[in-house]
Design a protein around this motif. Sequence first.
Motif, PDB file in Angstrom:
ATOM      1  N   PHE A 155       0.848  -1.176   0.000  1.00 25.52           N
ATOM      2  CA  PHE A 155       0.000   0.000   0.000  1.00 25.52           C
ATOM      3  C   PHE A 155       0.889   1.232   0.000  1.00 25.52           C
ATOM      4  O   PHE A 155       2.032   1.194   0.427  1.00 25.52           O
ATOM      5  CB  PHE A 155      -0.965   0.016   1.192  1.00 25.52           C
ATOM      6  N   ALA A 215      -0.561  10.121   0.932  1.00 22.73           N
ATOM      7  CA  ALA A 215      -1.993  10.349   1.120  1.00 22.73           C
ATOM      8  C   ALA A 215      -2.831   9.820  -0.045  1.00 22.73           C
ATOM      9  O   ALA A 215      -2.405   9.846  -1.190  1.00 22.73           O
ATOM     10  CB  ALA A 215      -2.263  11.838   1.309  1.00 22.73           C
ATOM     11  N   THR A 226     -11.266  11.292  -0.673  1.00 20.59           N
ATOM     12  CA  THR A 226     -11.505  11.482   0.758  1.00 20.59           C
ATOM     13  C   THR A 226     -12.512  12.609   0.965  1.00 20.59           C
ATOM     14  O   THR A 226     -13.354  12.567   1.867  1.00 20.59           O
ATOM     15  CB  THR A 226     -10.190  11.770   1.514  1.00 20.59           C
ATOM     16  N   ASP A 264     -10.659  -9.328  -2.006  1.00 20.79           N
ATOM     17  CA  ASP A 264     -10.605 -10.550  -1.194  1.00 20.79           C
ATOM     18  C   ASP A 264     -11.963 -11.236  -1.125  1.00 20.79           C
ATOM     19  O   ASP A 264     -12.079 -12.446  -1.316  1.00 20.79           O
ATOM     20  CB  ASP A 264     -10.160 -10.222   0.249  1.00 20.79           C
ATOM     21  N   ILE A 272      -6.613   3.494  -1.821  1.00 22.58           N
ATOM     22  CA  ILE A 272      -7.297   3.498  -0.516  1.00 22.58           C
ATOM     23  C   ILE A 272      -7.504   2.041  -0.083  1.00 22.58           C
ATOM     24  O   ILE A 272      -8.625   1.591   0.113  1.00 22.58           O
ATOM     25  CB  ILE A 272      -8.671   4.211  -0.601  1.00 22.58           C
ATOM     26  N   THR A 273      -6.396   1.318   0.038  1.00 25.37           N
ATOM     27  CA  THR A 273      -6.503  -0.114   0.335  1.00 25.37           C
ATOM     28  C   THR A 273      -7.299  -0.358   1.612  1.00 25.37           C
ATOM     29  O   THR A 273      -7.938  -1.396   1.767  1.00 25.37           O
ATOM     30  CB  THR A 273      -5.112  -0.771   0.482  1.00 25.37           C
ATOM     31  N   GLY A 274      -7.285   0.600   2.517  1.00 25.55           N
ATOM     32  CA  GLY A 274      -7.981   0.432   3.799  1.00 25.55           C
ATOM     33  C   GLY A 274      -9.491   0.594   3.715  1.00 25.55           C
ATOM     34  O   GLY A 274     -10.182   0.392   4.710  1.00 25.55           O
ATOM     35  N   TRP A 275     -10.033   0.922   2.555  1.00 22.43           N
ATOM     36  CA  TRP A 275     -11.488   1.069   2.444  1.00 22.43           C
ATOM     37  C   TRP A 275     -12.145  -0.277   2.170  1.00 22.43           C
ATOM     38  O   TRP A 275     -13.323  -0.468   2.436  1.00 22.43           O
ATOM     39  CB  TRP A 275     -11.840   2.065   1.332  1.00 22.43           C
ATOM     40  N   LYS A 276     -11.379  -1.234   1.639  1.00 15.72           N
ATOM     41  CA  LYS A 276     -11.883  -2.590   1.447  1.00 15.72           C
ATOM     42  C   LYS A 276     -13.221  -2.607   0.704  1.00 15.72           C
ATOM     43  O   LYS A 276     -14.252  -3.098   1.209  1.00 15.72           O
ATOM     44  CB  LYS A 276     -12.026  -3.302   2.802  1.00 15.72           C
ATOM     45  N   LEU A 304     -18.868   4.506   2.057  1.00 19.76           N
ATOM     46  CA  LEU A 304     -17.670   4.221   1.274  1.00 19.76           C
ATOM     47  C   LEU A 304     -18.036   3.981  -0.187  1.00 19.76           C
ATOM     48  O   LEU A 304     -17.357   4.453  -1.095  1.00 19.76           O
ATOM     49  CB  LEU A 304     -16.921   3.002   1.835  1.00 19.76           C
ATOM     50  N   VAL A 325     -10.515  10.021   7.548  1.00 16.21           N
ATOM     51  CA  VAL A 325     -10.093   9.939   6.139  1.00 16.21           C
ATOM     52  C   VAL A 325      -9.399  11.187   5.640  1.00 16.21           C
ATOM     53  O   VAL A 325      -8.624  11.117   4.696  1.00 16.21           O
ATOM     54  CB  VAL A 325     -11.237   9.586   5.162  1.00 16.21           C
ATOM     55  N   THR A 326      -9.685  12.346   6.261  1.00 14.49           N
ATOM     56  CA  THR A 326      -9.078  13.576   5.749  1.00 14.49           C
ATOM     57  C   THR A 326      -7.928  14.050   6.631  1.00 14.49           C
ATOM     58  O   THR A 326      -7.283  15.035   6.316  1.00 14.49           O
ATOM     59  CB  THR A 326     -10.125  14.709   5.643  1.00 14.49           C
ATOM     60  N   VAL A 352      -2.047   9.390   7.131  1.00 19.14           N
ATOM     61  CA  VAL A 352      -2.443   8.827   5.833  1.00 19.14           C
ATOM     62  C   VAL A 352      -2.671   7.322   5.900  1.00 19.14           C
ATOM     63  O   VAL A 352      -3.397   6.764   5.071  1.00 19.14           O
ATOM     64  CB  VAL A 352      -1.400   9.131   4.729  1.00 19.14           C
ATOM     65  N   LEU A 353      -2.078   6.683   6.886  1.00 19.63           N
ATOM     66  CA  LEU A 353      -2.218   5.230   6.957  1.00 19.63           C
ATOM     67  C   LEU A 353      -3.632   4.797   7.350  1.00 19.63           C
ATOM     68  O   LEU A 353      -3.976   3.624   7.239  1.00 19.63           O
ATOM     69  CB  LEU A 353      -1.181   4.644   7.913  1.00 19.63           C
ATOM     70  N   ASN A 358      -6.117   5.322   5.692  1.00 25.28           N
ATOM     71  CA  ASN A 358      -6.823   4.928   4.473  1.00 25.28           C
ATOM     72  C   ASN A 358      -6.234   3.659   3.859  1.00 25.28           C
ATOM     73  O   ASN A 358      -6.636   3.253   2.771  1.00 25.28           O
ATOM     74  CB  ASN A 358      -6.798   6.071   3.436  1.00 25.28           C
ATOM     75  N   GLN A 359      -5.280   3.053   4.589  1.00 27.64           N
ATOM     76  CA  GLN A 359      -4.642   1.837   4.073  1.00 27.64           C
ATOM     77  C   GLN A 359      -4.945   0.653   4.997  1.00 27.64           C
ATOM     78  O   GLN A 359      -5.496   0.819   6.078  1.00 27.64           O
ATOM     79  CB  GLN A 359      -3.129   2.064   3.918  1.00 27.64           C
ATOM     80  N   TYR A 360      -4.582  -0.537   4.538  1.00 26.56           N
ATOM     81  CA  TYR A 360      -4.841  -1.778   5.283  1.00 26.56           C
ATOM     82  C   TYR A 360      -4.462  -1.660   6.757  1.00 26.56           C
ATOM     83  O   TYR A 360      -3.442  -1.084   7.098  1.00 26.56           O
ATOM     84  CB  TYR A 360      -3.996  -2.929   4.725  1.00 26.56           C
ATOM     85  N   TYR A 367     -10.369 -10.857   4.900  1.00 29.36           N
ATOM     86  CA  TYR A 367      -9.016 -10.547   5.344  1.00 29.36           C
ATOM     87  C   TYR A 367      -8.975  -9.453   6.394  1.00 29.36           C
ATOM     88  O   TYR A 367      -8.430  -9.654   7.469  1.00 29.36           O
ATOM     89  CB  TYR A 367      -8.077 -10.205   4.187  1.00 29.36           C
ATOM     90  N   THR A 368      -9.542  -8.278   6.087  1.00 32.63           N
ATOM     91  CA  THR A 368      -9.523  -7.198   7.069  1.00 32.63           C
ATOM     92  C   THR A 368     -10.707  -6.272   6.819  1.00 32.63           C
ATOM     93  O   THR A 368     -11.259  -6.251   5.720  1.00 32.63           O
ATOM     94  CB  THR A 368      -8.173  -6.440   7.000  1.00 32.63           C
ATOM     95  N   CYS A 369     -11.100  -5.517   7.843  1.00 37.15           N
ATOM     96  CA  CYS A 369     -12.225  -4.591   7.684  1.00 37.15           C
ATOM     97  C   CYS A 369     -11.706  -3.178   7.407  1.00 37.15           C
ATOM     98  O   CYS A 369     -10.519  -2.897   7.557  1.00 37.15           O
ATOM     99  CB  CYS A 369     -13.086  -4.580   8.948  1.00 37.15           C
ATOM    100  N   ALA A 370     -12.611  -2.301   7.011  1.00 37.79           N
ATOM    101  CA  ALA A 370     -12.242  -0.948   6.603  1.00 37.79           C
ATOM    102  C   ALA A 370     -11.607  -0.167   7.747  1.00 37.79           C
ATOM    103  O   ALA A 370     -12.180  -0.037   8.822  1.00 37.79           O
ATOM    104  CB  ALA A 370     -13.468  -0.211   6.056  1.00 37.79           C
ATOM    105  N   THR A 371     -10.408   0.362   7.494  1.00 40.76           N
ATOM    106  CA  THR A 371      -9.637   1.051   8.523  1.00 40.76           C
ATOM    107  C   THR A 371     -10.295   2.322   9.059  1.00 40.76           C
ATOM    108  O   THR A 371     -10.462   2.469  10.277  1.00 40.76           O
ATOM    109  CB  THR A 371      -8.225   1.402   7.993  1.00 40.76           C
ATOM    110  N   PRO A 372     -10.683   3.259   8.167  1.00 41.78           N
ATOM    111  CA  PRO A 372     -11.219   4.515   8.718  1.00 41.78           C
ATOM    112  C   PRO A 372     -12.493   4.308   9.522  1.00 41.78           C
ATOM    113  O   PRO A 372     -12.738   4.995  10.511  1.00 41.78           O
ATOM    114  CB  PRO A 372     -11.462   5.384   7.470  1.00 41.78           C
ATOM    115  N   ILE A 373     -13.293   3.320   9.098  1.00 39.62           N
ATOM    116  CA  ILE A 373     -14.522   3.043   9.837  1.00 39.62           C
ATOM    117  C   ILE A 373     -14.195   2.504  11.226  1.00 39.62           C
ATOM    118  O   ILE A 373     -14.816   2.883  12.226  1.00 39.62           O
ATOM    119  CB  ILE A 373     -15.424   2.097   9.031  1.00 39.62           C
TER     120      ILE A 373
END
Lengths: 423, 423
Positions: free
Chosen positions: A40, A44, A50, A105, A253-257, A286, B57-58, B62-63, B65-67, B280-286
Motif C-alpha cells: 500500500f 496520502a 476522501t 478478497d 485506498i486499500t484500507g477502504w476494502k 464508502l 479519512v481527511t 495517511v495510513l 486509508n490503508q490496510y 481478510y480485514t475490515c475498513a480502517t477509517p470506519i
Amino acid sequence: MSSRTSHVVADRLNGIQENVWVELIELAKEVKPVNLGQGFPDFAAPEFITKALRDALKQPDIFLNQYTRSYGHPRLVNALSKLYSKLLCRELDPLNEILVTIGADEAIYCTIMALVNPGDEVIIIEPFFDIYEPVTKMAGGIPVFVPLRPKKTHGPISSADWVLDPKELASKFTNKTKMIIVNTPNNPLGKVFTRSELEMIAELCKKHNVICVMDEVYEWLVFKGSEHIRMATLPGMWERTLTIGSAGKTFSITGWKIGWLYGPRELTKFPQLLHENCISSCATPLQEAIAVGLEIENEHMGTPESYWRDLVDTLEPKRDRMAKFLTTVGMAPTVPEGGYFMMADVSEIASKIDLDAETGMKDYRFVKWLCRNKKLQGIPISAFYCNEHRNLGENFIRFCFCKEETTLEKAEQIIMDLKNSLL
Amino acid sequence: MSSRTSHVAADRLKGMQESVWVEFIRLAQEVKPVNLGQGFPDFAAPEFVTKALSDAVTGPNVLLNQYTRGFGHLRLVNALSKLYSKLLGRELDPLTEILVTVGAYEALYCTIMALVNPGDEVIIIEPFFDCYEPMTKMAGGIPVFVPLRPKKTHGPISSADWVLDPKEFASKFTNKTKMIIVNTPHNPLGKVFTRSELEMIAELCKKHNVICVMDEVYEWLVFKGSEHIRMATLPGMWERTITVGSAGKTFSVTGWKLGWLYGPHELTRPAQLLHQNCVYTCATPIQEAVAVGFEIEMERMGTPDSYWQDLIETLEPKRDRMAKFLTTVGMAPTVPEGGYFMIADFSEIGSKVNLDSEQGTKDYRFVKWLSRNKKLQGIPPSAFYCNEHKNLGEDYIRFCFFKEETTLEKAEKIIVDLKKSLT
C-alpha cells in the motif's frame, strides 16, 4: 456426555493457518524498518476521494449511513456499469452483472465458495496471491499449480520474460477442472499477460468448459509499452469469465476494502447469493464516495486530469529507480510491466551473508535478516508458491515501490550501504 | 467435453434463495410507502461518530486509508477490550479474544462456518433473525428449531410473555448438537432474556457440551424495567460462548457494516482464520471512527451525556406511542423490552380485508397489501420461522419504531384511517 464432532473447529479449516505475513508484521513492529513489504502507498489517498466521503457524511441524505442494496449501492453499480460497459464494449447490467464486495478478497472468496465443489480442480498460476490456495481448499477444491518461469536468467529481466509453458499449462486441464484463476497485472511479478497469452488460456477454458476468474485489481497500473487486456472481451469468454476489481488499488485506498466482480448473470448470481448470506451488504458511505470517484475519473479518462494517468506517471520513475539501485547491489530485479511490486533475485547477495541466525526457507531468512540487521522490509516470494514449488521462489524477495520518494531514498541508502559492507 | 461437477453452482448454495429483504426493498422502492420495514433509523446518525469518520479519512495520518490489522484495528480492539472487560468483569485480550467483522452478519458467518461441520446440529430459537438458517445450512449444519410462544393471548402482551417451554427446549439437545444461537435483546420480539432463562440455556449447554453463540447486537437498547445480561458472564459459560456485537446498532450507523465477536481464544481463533480467508480485514477509517465513538461513550456511560442513554430515552416513548395506536386499531402488539422492533397480531384486522390479490403466507400477503394499498410497510415475521413453523408467524407483522416523529405520525394516521375504513 456429547459425542458430536469431537473437534471444536470445522473441518474446512483443516490445514488453514495464520497467513505468512503475521510473523513478519510482528518483526516489523519490533524493528520499525523502512517498509517496502506490504502493498500500500505511504502517501496520502487522493483528495477527491476522501473529500467525497467527507461530503457524503455531511449530506442531508441520512440514508448514506444506513443499509444499502445488498449486491451494491445503486450509485456505485451504475458508475461501475458505465465505466466497464465502455471498456468491455458491451452493456453491463448494473443490477444483475455486478456485485460489490469487501475488497477483491471477498470477491475471490464468494466466487470460489459459490462455484467450487469438493473435488473440483482449480488451476492456480504461480507465483500467486496468497489467498487463492486456502480459499480453494476451504471450498473443498483441489488446487492445481502451474508456474510462470523466467525464460532468461541473465541480463535485464522484464515481467514479460516470465511465461507459461504451453504444454505444461495444457496438461493441467482435466475433466475435473472447474476453474482457473489468472491475475493480470500479476502480483508479485507485475506481468501483464499479452493477448496471445490470454488467448492460449481462453482456448483451454473453452475446450474444457472451465470458468475463468480474472483478478484484474491492478488494471489501471500498466506502464508504457504494455496494455491491459480484459479476458472478458475475448471471443467466447464473456459467458465463462468473472472479473474482479478493487477500489483500494484503483484509488490508493486499500484500507477502504471495497471491490467488485462482474460477469454474465448466469455466473454472477451465485457469488451474489453467497455474499448476501455472508456479509449482507457493504458500507454505504464508502460505496457512495467511490461512486463519486469513478464518476470523476470516468470524465477524466484519457485526459491530463486523469488520476490513473497521474498514478502511472508517478509510479514508473519509482519503478525505474528501484530497478536501478537493486541492480547496483547485485540483486537481479524483474522489471514489472504493471502493478507496484518488484521481485528481485537475491541469491548472489544472500550467498555473501551469514543467514544462520534466522529460520525458514532461504528467502524468509534473507527477508528477516534484512529487516533485523539493515532495517529494510520486503516480502519472501516462496509464500506465493505451493509447498511443492517453494524452491521456485526461495531466491526472490518482493518490494513495493508505491512509496514516497523519501522512503525510496532511505531504501536506496540502505541497499548502497549493504553493498559497500559486502565488498 | 468436461465431465466435472455438472452444475455450475456449488452444492453449498442449494436451497438458498433471495432473502426476505430483497423482495421487500424492491417493493418499497416501487411503492414508496411510509417505511417501518427494515431496521434502521430514518434520522441522522450521531455527529460525534460521523465527524470521527470524516476526520479519519481527511486527517494527517495517511495510513488510516490503508490496510490495518486483519483481526481488528488496534485502536478499536483496545477500545472494545476496555469496554467489555469492564462489563464482563474479566480482562478481555484485545488481540486473541476479539475479532472485528463486517457487521454482526460476518461475525455470525465466521462463527458458524468456523465451528459447524456437515451433520452438526444447531439449535435456533424462533422467531429468528433470518440469516441464522442459511448460514447453518451453508456450513452443512442441521438447523433445529424451537419456538418462543406467547404464554397469554389476551390483554397487553409484553415480549417477556414469550417464553420457551423447558421440556420442549431440553428435547432439542441431542448428541449431535454443536451450537445454539440465542438473540437477546431479541429481533423481532424485543424480548430481553432473564437471568433464569439464560441459566436454563446455560445448564443445557454445559450438560451437552454445546457452544453458545449470543447475538447481542441490541445490547444497549434495553428499556426501563429490563436488564441486559451477558451469557458470557454466567458460571461455566465464558469458555463456551461467543458473543456478537454491532457498531451499526450501537451508534445508529447500520450502513457502516462493522461488528465484532469476543470469546475465549479457543473459539475466536477459528473464526479469526475464517475471516482472514473471507474478507481478510475490515475498513480502517470506519474502525478508527468507531473506536473514537467508543472512547467518547465510555467516558459518558451512566451519565446524562451518554448517547446510549439518550437513545433509550428517545426510543421508549416511540415504542409506547406505536403500541398505543396499534392497539387502538385492533392490532395486538407485543410490547418489546428492548431493541427497536414491535410485532403485532393483525389477524382481527386482516380478516376484514381482501388479501386475495397478493401471494404467500397470510402475513406476506397482508404486508404487501398494506404497502401497496395503504402505503405503509412492515415485515412479515413468518420469514423468521422455519418452513414447518411458518404458521406461528403468519398472524403477525413487524414494525420498526426507530423513526422520526413525523414518520410515526404518518404511520399512525394510515393505521387510524384503515380502522375507520373497515368499520
